[in-house]
Design a protein around this motif. Structure first.
Motif, PDB file in Angstrom:
ATOM      1  N   LYS A  34      68.116  70.285  64.217  1.00 39.45           N
ATOM      2  CA  LYS A  34      69.245  70.617  63.347  1.00 39.45           C
ATOM      3  C   LYS A  34      69.672  69.395  62.543  1.00 39.45           C
ATOM      4  CE  LYS A  34      72.825  72.879  61.773  1.00 39.45           C
ATOM      5  NZ  LYS A  34      72.687  73.919  60.768  1.00 39.45           N
ATOM      6  N   ALA A  35      69.735  68.237  63.188  1.00 40.43           N
ATOM      7  CA  ALA A  35      70.108  67.009  62.485  1.00 40.43           C
ATOM      8  C   ALA A  35      69.085  66.656  61.413  1.00 40.43           C
ATOM      9  CB  ALA A  35      70.258  65.865  63.483  1.00 40.43           C
ATOM     10  N   MET A  36      67.802  66.812  61.723  1.00 38.99           N
ATOM     11  CA  MET A  36      66.762  66.520  60.738  1.00 38.99           C
ATOM     12  C   MET A  36      66.827  67.497  59.572  1.00 38.99           C
ATOM     13  SD  MET A  36      65.288  63.837  61.770  1.00 38.99           S
ATOM     14  CE  MET A  36      63.841  63.772  60.757  1.00 38.99           C
ATOM     15  N   SER A  37      67.101  68.750  59.858  1.00 39.25           N
ATOM     16  CA  SER A  37      67.222  69.759  58.813  1.00 39.25           C
ATOM     17  C   SER A  37      68.379  69.420  57.876  1.00 39.25           C
ATOM     18  CB  SER A  37      67.433  71.137  59.446  1.00 39.25           C
ATOM     19  OG  SER A  37      67.681  72.109  58.475  1.00 39.25           O
ATOM     20  N   LEU A  38      69.506  69.033  58.437  1.00 40.68           N
ATOM     21  CA  LEU A  38      70.647  68.655  57.606  1.00 40.68           C
ATOM     22  C   LEU A  38      70.384  67.381  56.819  1.00 40.68           C
ATOM     23  CD1 LEU A  38      73.607  69.472  59.996  1.00 40.68           C
ATOM     24  CD2 LEU A  38      72.935  70.708  57.932  1.00 40.68           C
ATOM     25  N   PHE A  39      69.683  66.429  57.419  1.00 36.84           N
ATOM     26  CA  PHE A  39      69.341  65.187  56.731  1.00 36.84           C
ATOM     27  C   PHE A  39      68.484  65.467  55.500  1.00 36.84           C
ATOM     28  CE2 PHE A  39      66.257  61.691  56.236  1.00 36.84           C
ATOM     29  CZ  PHE A  39      67.135  60.682  55.854  1.00 36.84           C
ATOM     30  N   PHE A  40      67.448  66.283  55.677  1.00 37.86           N
ATOM     31  CA  PHE A  40      66.573  66.575  54.543  1.00 37.86           C
ATOM     32  C   PHE A  40      67.238  67.506  53.526  1.00 37.86           C
ATOM     33  CE2 PHE A  40      63.252  65.023  57.453  1.00 37.86           C
ATOM     34  CZ  PHE A  40      62.729  64.053  56.622  1.00 37.86           C
ATOM     35  N   GLU A  41      68.188  68.310  53.965  1.00 39.53           N
ATOM     36  CA  GLU A  41      68.961  69.103  53.002  1.00 39.53           C
ATOM     37  C   GLU A  41      69.816  68.188  52.130  1.00 39.53           C
ATOM     38  OE1 GLU A  41      71.752  73.088  52.889  1.00 39.53           O
ATOM     39  OE2 GLU A  41      71.706  71.884  54.710  1.00 39.53           O
ATOM     40  N   ALA A  42      70.388  67.148  52.737  1.00 34.81           N
ATOM     41  CA  ALA A  42      71.166  66.178  51.968  1.00 34.81           C
ATOM     42  C   ALA A  42      70.271  65.449  50.965  1.00 34.81           C
ATOM     43  CB  ALA A  42      71.832  65.175  52.906  1.00 34.81           C
ATOM     44  N   ILE A  43      69.055  65.109  51.391  1.00 39.17           N
ATOM     45  CA  ILE A  43      68.113  64.479  50.461  1.00 39.17           C
ATOM     46  C   ILE A  43      67.770  65.432  49.327  1.00 39.17           C
ATOM     47  CG2 ILE A  43      65.733  63.661  50.237  1.00 39.17           C
ATOM     48  CD1 ILE A  43      66.031  62.386  52.983  1.00 39.17           C
ATOM     49  N   GLN A  44      67.587  66.695  49.646  1.00 36.79           N
ATOM     50  CA  GLN A  44      67.280  67.699  48.627  1.00 36.79           C
ATOM     51  C   GLN A  44      68.405  67.781  47.594  1.00 36.79           C
ATOM     52  OE1 GLN A  44      67.215  71.753  50.031  1.00 36.79           O
ATOM     53  NE2 GLN A  44      65.521  72.270  48.668  1.00 36.79           N
ATOM     54  N   TYR A  45      69.651  67.807  48.044  1.00 30.64           N
ATOM     55  CA  TYR A  45      70.776  67.851  47.119  1.00 30.64           C
ATOM     56  C   TYR A  45      70.892  66.567  46.300  1.00 30.64           C
ATOM     57  CZ  TYR A  45      72.465  72.240  49.001  1.00 30.64           C
ATOM     58  OH  TYR A  45      72.589  73.554  49.370  1.00 30.64           O
ATOM     59  N   HIS A  46      70.565  65.441  46.917  1.00 27.76           N
ATOM     60  CA  HIS A  46      70.578  64.174  46.182  1.00 27.76           C
ATOM     61  C   HIS A  46      69.534  64.189  45.072  1.00 27.76           C
ATOM     62  CE1 HIS A  46      70.928  59.924  45.340  1.00 27.76           C
ATOM     63  NE2 HIS A  46      69.620  59.807  45.505  1.00 27.76           N
ATOM     64  N   VAL A  47      68.345  64.697  45.371  1.00 30.74           N
ATOM     65  CA  VAL A  47      67.285  64.776  44.359  1.00 30.74           C
ATOM     66  C   VAL A  47      67.717  65.688  43.214  1.00 30.74           C
ATOM     67  CG1 VAL A  47      64.942  65.661  43.954  1.00 30.74           C
ATOM     68  CG2 VAL A  47      65.398  64.182  45.910  1.00 30.74           C
ATOM     69  N   ILE A  48      68.371  66.798  43.535  1.00 30.90           N
ATOM     70  CA  ILE A  48      68.864  67.696  42.484  1.00 30.90           C
ATOM     71  C   ILE A  48      69.913  66.989  41.636  1.00 30.90           C
ATOM     72  CG2 ILE A  48      70.167  69.819  42.042  1.00 30.90           C
ATOM     73  CD1 ILE A  48      68.821  70.986  44.544  1.00 30.90           C
ATOM     74  N   LYS A  49      70.773  66.206  42.272  1.00 31.62           N
ATOM     75  CA  LYS A  49      71.810  65.486  41.537  1.00 31.62           C
ATOM     76  C   LYS A  49      71.198  64.437  40.609  1.00 31.62           C
ATOM     77  CE  LYS A  49      75.825  62.547  42.299  1.00 31.62           C
ATOM     78  NZ  LYS A  49      76.617  61.823  43.297  1.00 31.62           N
ATOM     79  N   VAL A  50      70.178  63.742  41.081  1.00 26.84           N
ATOM     80  CA  VAL A  50      69.574  62.672  40.297  1.00 26.84           C
ATOM     81  C   VAL A  50      68.693  63.220  39.173  1.00 26.84           C
ATOM     82  CG1 VAL A  50      67.938  60.749  40.404  1.00 26.84           C
ATOM     83  CG2 VAL A  50      69.697  60.982  42.162  1.00 26.84           C
ATOM     84  N   TYR A  51      67.816  64.179  39.500  1.00 26.74           N
ATOM     85  CA  TYR A  51      66.830  64.658  38.531  1.00 26.74           C
ATOM     86  C   TYR A  51      67.240  65.948  37.825  1.00 26.74           C
ATOM     87  CZ  TYR A  51      63.770  61.252  40.717  1.00 26.74           C
ATOM     88  OH  TYR A  51      63.229  60.097  41.198  1.00 26.74           O
ATOM     89  N   GLY A  52      68.216  66.658  38.376  1.00 26.34           N
ATOM     90  CA  GLY A  52      68.661  67.899  37.759  1.00 26.34           C
ATOM     91  C   GLY A  52      67.852  69.114  38.168  1.00 26.34           C
ATOM     92  N   HIS A  53      66.835  68.934  38.981  1.00 26.34           N
ATOM     93  CA  HIS A  53      66.029  70.057  39.463  1.00 26.34           C
ATOM     94  C   HIS A  53      65.355  69.662  40.777  1.00 26.34           C
ATOM     95  CE1 HIS A  53      62.316  68.036  38.164  1.00 26.34           C
ATOM     96  NE2 HIS A  53      63.014  67.658  37.106  1.00 26.34           N
ATOM     97  N   HIS A  54      64.738  70.656  41.414  1.00 28.75           N
ATOM     98  CA  HIS A  54      64.073  70.413  42.693  1.00 28.75           C
ATOM     99  C   HIS A  54      62.777  69.643  42.508  1.00 28.75           C
ATOM    100  CE1 HIS A  54      66.465  72.885  45.433  1.00 28.75           C
ATOM    101  NE2 HIS A  54      66.686  73.643  44.378  1.00 28.75           N
ATOM    102  N   LYS A  55      62.461  68.838  43.485  1.00 27.88           N
ATOM    103  CA  LYS A  55      61.164  68.163  43.568  1.00 27.88           C
ATOM    104  C   LYS A  55      60.492  68.660  44.859  1.00 27.88           C
ATOM    105  CE  LYS A  55      61.502  64.912  40.299  1.00 27.88           C
ATOM    106  NZ  LYS A  55      60.557  64.571  39.304  1.00 27.88           N
TER     107      LYS A  55
END
Length: 124
Positions: A34-55
């Motif tokens: 669960k902690a790893m899932s939340l960690f990578f979800e936070a990274i996913q949202y950070h990538v969306i914030k930086v690039y404007g789309h999913h990577k």
């Protein structure tokens, strides 16, 4: 928060070692997933914030840990429901057949959830 809960859980398991069953360790693994899932979800949202789309590089680990966590949660619930580790140390034939049928269905549900989630993001 989840890692603090994990440390607390490990401390409780060590203090009560005489009453600890294998299912308790599976529950600890579930907290890690669960902690790893939340960690990578936070990274996913950070990538969306930086690039404007999913990577794809941010999506794959998130969906991997999300799927593994879902399967692990289902296995823990199923094992508790069958009485494994508390009442009986091994699974009976009926319980094994249930797991053989239900676990692939859970994997299919996780894959379908990923596909629906990905398609919905493409439409918005």
């Amino acid at each position: 928060v989840h890692m603090v809960c994990l440390v607390f859980w490990v401390a409780v398991l060590q203090r009560n070692a005489a009453h600890v069953h294998k299912i308790h360790y599976f529950m600890g693994i579930l907290v890690v997933l669960k902690a790893m899932s939340l960690f990578f979800e936070a990274i996913q949202y950070h990538v969306i914030k930086v690039y404007g789309h999913h990577k794809l590089s941010a999506d794959v680990p998130y969906y991997f840990f999300l799927s593994v966590k879902g399967v692990c949660l289902f296995v823990v619930i199923l094992l508790i429901g069958t009485g494994w580790s508390f009442i009986k140390p091994v699974l009976g034939e009926k319980d094994k057949r249930i797991m053989i049928v239900v676990l692939p269905l859970q994997v299919i549900v996780n894959i379908a959830m990923i596909v629906v989630d990905t398609l919905n993001e493409g439409n918005s």
